[in-house]
Scaffold this active site. Structure first.
Site, PDB file in Angstrom:
ATOM      1  N   ARG A  78     -47.891  54.720  42.653  1.00 59.49           N
ATOM      2  CA  ARG A  78     -48.713  54.673  41.441  1.00 59.49           C
ATOM      3  C   ARG A  78     -49.198  53.253  41.154  1.00 59.49           C
ATOM      4  O   ARG A  78     -50.251  53.056  40.547  1.00 59.49           O
ATOM      5  CB  ARG A  78     -47.935  55.279  40.260  1.00 59.49           C
ATOM      6  CG  ARG A  78     -46.690  54.540  39.881  1.00 59.49           C
ATOM      7  CD  ARG A  78     -45.729  55.387  39.050  1.00 59.49           C
ATOM      8  NE  ARG A  78     -44.996  56.341  39.872  1.00 59.49           N
ATOM      9  CZ  ARG A  78     -44.146  57.251  39.395  1.00 59.49           C
ATOM     10  NH1 ARG A  78     -43.930  57.340  38.087  1.00 59.49           N
ATOM     11  NH2 ARG A  78     -43.510  58.065  40.196  1.00 59.49           N
ATOM     12  N   LYS A 133     -34.219  53.966  49.523  1.00 57.25           N
ATOM     13  CA  LYS A 133     -34.002  55.392  49.712  1.00 57.25           C
ATOM     14  C   LYS A 133     -32.763  55.623  50.569  1.00 57.25           C
ATOM     15  O   LYS A 133     -32.380  54.759  51.351  1.00 57.25           O
ATOM     16  CB  LYS A 133     -35.208  56.003  50.457  1.00 57.25           C
ATOM     17  CG  LYS A 133     -36.478  56.097  49.639  1.00 57.25           C
ATOM     18  CD  LYS A 133     -37.613  56.697  50.481  1.00 57.25           C
ATOM     19  CE  LYS A 133     -38.910  56.767  49.702  1.00 57.25           C
ATOM     20  NZ  LYS A 133     -38.883  57.680  48.548  1.00 57.25           N
ATOM     21  N   ASP A 147     -46.302  58.174  54.241  1.00 52.51           N
ATOM     22  CA  ASP A 147     -46.642  57.855  52.853  1.00 52.51           C
ATOM     23  C   ASP A 147     -48.061  57.284  52.714  1.00 52.51           C
ATOM     24  O   ASP A 147     -48.442  56.796  51.654  1.00 52.51           O
ATOM     25  CB  ASP A 147     -45.596  56.903  52.269  1.00 52.51           C
ATOM     26  CG  ASP A 147     -45.373  57.145  50.791  1.00 52.51           C
ATOM     27  OD1 ASP A 147     -45.794  58.200  50.297  1.00 52.51           O
ATOM     28  OD2 ASP A 147     -44.788  56.264  50.133  1.00 52.51           O
TER      29      ASP A 147
HETATM   30  N1  BES Z   1     -43.443  58.497  48.732  1.00 56.42           N
HETATM   31  C1  BES Z   1     -42.546  58.920  47.736  1.00 56.42           C
HETATM   32  C2  BES Z   1     -42.689  60.390  47.357  1.00 56.42           C
HETATM   33  C3  BES Z   1     -42.378  61.392  48.420  1.00 56.42           C
HETATM   34  C4  BES Z   1     -41.132  61.985  48.494  1.00 56.42           C
HETATM   35  C5  BES Z   1     -43.352  61.818  49.299  1.00 56.42           C
HETATM   36  C6  BES Z   1     -40.871  62.935  49.460  1.00 56.42           C
HETATM   37  C7  BES Z   1     -43.094  62.772  50.261  1.00 56.42           C
HETATM   38  C8  BES Z   1     -41.848  63.342  50.339  1.00 56.42           C
HETATM   39  C9  BES Z   1     -42.757  58.079  46.480  1.00 56.42           C
HETATM   40  O1  BES Z   1     -43.148  56.766  46.684  1.00 56.42           O
HETATM   41  C10 BES Z   1     -41.445  58.027  45.783  1.00 56.42           C
HETATM   42  O2  BES Z   1     -40.534  57.464  46.332  1.00 56.42           O
HETATM   43  N2  BES Z   1     -41.370  58.619  44.594  1.00 56.42           N
HETATM   44  C11 BES Z   1     -40.192  58.661  43.829  1.00 56.42           C
HETATM   45  C12 BES Z   1     -40.531  58.291  42.414  1.00 56.42           C
HETATM   46  C13 BES Z   1     -39.327  58.089  41.533  1.00 56.42           C
HETATM   47  C14 BES Z   1     -38.579  56.854  41.943  1.00 56.42           C
HETATM   48  C15 BES Z   1     -39.806  57.970  40.117  1.00 56.42           C
HETATM   49  C16 BES Z   1     -39.618  60.065  43.906  1.00 56.42           C
HETATM   50  O3  BES Z   1     -40.383  61.011  43.888  1.00 56.42           O
HETATM   51  O4  BES Z   1     -38.403  60.191  44.007  1.00 56.42           O
HETATM   52 ZN    ZN Z   2     -44.235  56.347  48.449  1.00 54.16          ZN
HETATM   53 MN    MN Z   3     -41.548  55.431  46.954  1.00 49.55          MN
END
Ligand code: BES
Ligand code: ZN
Ligand code: MN
Length: 501
Positions: free
Chosen positions: A351, A277, A288
């Protein structure tokens, strides 16, 4: 903060702060406010006429009483329109009383029971909603600074009632349990990732189990390997922190049947892994494990309330880190269900953890499953921090849950789960791929998780937006919210009373 009843009258009670309510249509002091006005030599009437005191919803006026009554301060809080008063408003007003009392460092607080005998509010909820709102608003995460002053706390909250019925008494216990459960979840989420590892979370879960005599099982890496939990293990393999599969069993029925399974995403830190990220706000990824926290918070409340329902809590816990041993984009992994998954983005790890969590919950007897997760950034974009996104494979189950959520005062909105969306997560070389692209990101993530529930009635709750608040409000200080704890407890209590049918 101890919440209890007192049969003293408002004019005689000794307190640092006494709270009294007023509806917006009141143009002069009535009832108890009239009695207080008399003691205060007409000051309240004066201030109402000068529009310094208002009954508008959530308006607050704080008066010093200069020894004219034993209570040092009088807080007049606006209840809004009388006919629109309900348990949601009551919960918020109770929160406001506590928040105001804390702001003046009051130790002993007394309050009128707002909404007593109001047609919109049951006797139970007069005290349930009050205790719940008060407990939620009293919450503070102390942090770690040497020079940080501890947050002011209230010792005693006295609710003024002439006749204390069993219903009113039980309402305090019940509302407090919902509030405490929420606060347990908030603590877990607010704690930084270095101090809330999967190992520490497992210890916290064991503490809850011990408190309420629940069965507990913590699976270590070796057992997960034996059980073939390849999805959770893949997520964890880049981290020094060992993963844990945390299981709690609350048995409220004579037989272990009709089990309600709660599965919570427990990523104690999500760096994104190799698909790392951006640096900005990455610290927030300590949150998370909001799904896991909601599940554990609900178990705390369920332990206190002992409903006649069986509840299984499953928390796949891990840390998602990049390293030489980390899983990589392109890897194909095998989940506990046997389904293979092509990993296209290591940041879509929640997931994967949930996939094995759900399969394990089914193996342990879950007849219905609710999963909760801070799963997608897309949910934050779509619904903000107001509403939790939900999906299901069983509309009756979700309809039941939505009723519980409404009662608990939490907002939930259903997203479509049409088969067409499933095309986006089909892989050429495996059963599934772990991202469905930018379009409908919350839905494809939900459907990925749901494919592991298979025919078991399933509800998905994406709390990415609702688990955290930057600004805070009358019930939530800034930070973790404990979202969905109360809805889960309400659902468990509903099944405890009426069975699953
Ligand atoms: N934990 C994150 C989602 C998230 C984002 C929670 C912002 C709270 C605030 C999750 O694991 C994630 O990184 N999801 C990605 C999925 C994508 C790579 C398909 C996302 O939402 O960008
Ligand atoms: Zn996550
Ligand atoms: Mn993630």
């Amino acid at each position: 903060m101890k919440i209890e009843f007192t049969n003293q009258s408002a004019v005689n009670i000794q307190a640092d702060l006494l709270a009294v309510g007023m509806y917006s249509e009141e143009t002069k002091p009535q009832g108890i406010l009239a009695e207080l006005d008399q003691k205060l030599e007409g000051a309240i009437l004066d201030l109402i006429q000068q529009e310094d005191i208002s009954g508008k919803l959530k308006a607050t006026t704080l008066l010093h009483t200069f020894g004219k009554i034993p209570a040092k301060r009088l807080l007049i809080v606006g209840l809004g329109e009388e006919k629109s008063f309900d348990q949601d408003r009551l919960r918020e007003v109770a929160g406001l009383v506590v928040k105001t009392a804390k702001s003046v460092k009051a130790k002993k607080v007394a309050s009128i029971l707002f909404g007593l005998n109001h047609p919109n509010i049951s006797e139970h909820h007069v005290t349930h909603s009050f205790a719940e709102g008060a407990t939620m608003a009293h919450y503070h995460f102390d942090g770690y600074g040497l020079e940080k002053e501890p947050s002011p706390s209230i010792d005693q909250l006295q609710l003024i009632a002439k006749d204390v019925t069993d219903e009113l008494q039980y309402g305090i216990e019940c509302g407090s349990a919902y509030g405490v459960g929420t606060n347990v979840a908030r603590d877990l989420v607010n704690t930084p990732g270095n101090l809330m590892t999967p190992t520490i979370m497992a210890e916290k879960a064991m503490e809850i189990a011990r408190r309420y005599n629940m069965e507990v099982e913590i699976l270590e890496r070796e057992e997960m390997e034996r059980l073939g939990m390849g999805a959770l293990l893949a997520v964890a393999q880049g981290s020094e922190q060992p993963p844990k599969m945390i299981v709690l069993k609350y048995q409220g029925r004579t037989k272990w049947d009709d089990v309600l399974g709660l599965v919570g995403k427990g990523l104690t830190f999500d760096s994104g892994g190799i698909s790392i990220k951006p640096a900005a706000n990455m610290d927030l990824m300590k949150t998370d494990m909001g799904g896991a926290a909601a599940v554990l918070g609900a178990m705390e409340a369920i332990g206190r309330l002992q409903p006649k329902v069986n509840v299984l809590a499953v928390v796949p816990a891990a840390e998602n880190m990049p390293s030489g041993s980390a899983y990589k984009p392109g890897d194909v992994i095998t989940s506990m269900s046997g389904k293979t998954i092509e990993v296209l983005n290591t940041d879509a790890e929640g997931r994967l953890a949930l996939a094995d969590g759900i399969t394990y919950a089914k193996q342990l007897g879950a007849a219905r499953i609710i999963d909760l997760a801070t799963l997608t950034g897309a949910a934050v974009v779509a619904l903000g921090s107001v509403t939790t996104g939900t999906m299901t494979n069983n509309q009756d189950f979700l309809d039941d849950f939505m009723k519980s959520a409404k009662k608990a005062g939490e907002k939930v909105w259903q997203l479509p789960a049409f088969d067409e969306y499933k095309e986006q997560i089909k892989s050429k070389i495996a059963d599934l791929k772990n991202t469905g692209g930018r379009e409908a990101g919350t839905i494809t993530a939900g459907l990925f998780v749901g494919s592991f529930a298979e025919d078991t009635p399933w509800i998905h709750l994406d709390i990415a937006g609702t688990a955290w608040t930057d600004k805070g409000n009358s019930l939530n200080p800034p930070g973790a919210t404990g979202a969905m704890v109360r809805s889960l407890v309400q659902m468990a209590k509903h099944y405890g009373k009426h069975g699953m049918k």
